[in-house]
Scaffold this motif. Sequence first.
Motif, PDB file in Angstrom:
ATOM      1  N   ILE A  57      -3.198   4.768  -0.001  1.00  0.00           N
ATOM      2  CA  ILE A  57      -2.200   3.545  -0.198  1.00  0.00           C
ATOM      3  C   ILE A  57      -2.332   2.795   1.186  1.00  0.00           C
ATOM      4  O   ILE A  57      -2.840   3.295   2.419  1.00  0.00           O
ATOM      5  N   ALA A  58      -1.083   2.456   0.866  1.00  0.00           N
ATOM      6  CA  ALA A  58      -1.077   1.424   1.475  1.00  0.00           C
ATOM      7  C   ALA A  58       0.663   1.019   2.030  1.00  0.00           C
ATOM      8  O   ALA A  58       1.388   1.010   1.589  1.00  0.00           O
ATOM      9  N   VAL A  75      -6.915   8.252   8.586  1.00  0.00           N
ATOM     10  CA  VAL A  75      -6.262   7.295   8.926  1.00  0.00           C
ATOM     11  C   VAL A  75      -7.341   7.183   9.671  1.00  0.00           C
ATOM     12  O   VAL A  75      -8.526   7.346  10.338  1.00  0.00           O
ATOM     13  N   MET A  83      -4.667   0.032   4.298  1.00  0.00           N
ATOM     14  CA  MET A  83      -4.061  -1.607   3.402  1.00  0.00           C
ATOM     15  C   MET A  83      -4.585  -2.264   2.023  1.00  0.00           C
ATOM     16  O   MET A  83      -3.427  -2.907   1.304  1.00  0.00           O
TER      17      MET A  83
END
Length: 180
Positions: A126-127, A109, A86
Amino acid sequence: MEIVVLRLHHRITRDKRMSSHLALVARAFGAQKLVYSGEYDNRIEQTVTQIVESWGGNFGVEYTQNERQFIKQWKKDGGIVVHLTMFGIEIDDVVDEIRKVDKDILVIVGGAKVEIEFYHLADFNIAIGHQPHSEVAALAICLDKITNGKGRKRRYSDARVEIEPCKKGKKVIDKRRKEK
Ligand code: SAM
């Protein structure tokens, strides 16, 4: 272009179902493999094997004891690394750049705690929005954007069970019945 998902720090108690769901989402949205680190747990592979037997394809699950080494080797082999967090850059602002690179993609992840080192190993942090949510949701949206929806529309010639889409009710084509 190959897409592999790396699930960090799997813990049997916390992630009992979460890591299996990550594998199913990875498969259903266009990745070829899930690699996980942390605690070894053969139930992830069992779940995936059952799905692949009926629904087709050759999606695989692998365990790594050394995720840092795995990432470094991936980069040495010419692939790029996308880390979902995030704190990263909103996906809509970088997805075109990632697609343009046109190299194999490792999508990382996290679990409960992701060490800062992984942020530096990644080519793209990456968010999927900047609110905390779920690795499963983040992975699905990321893969869907990277593959431009093509991953989830893929069909498998060796599938023994397929859905026939219908407006109401359920239609399942079960080729296993015909095989008998
Ligand atoms: N607090 C944890 C940390 O230190 O990173 C995050 C825990 S979160 C439940 C687990 C994983 O979900 C994260 O590592 C990230 O991969 C993913 N995730 C959660 N929210 C996200 C978001 N808004 N954008 C991208 N990935 C997200």
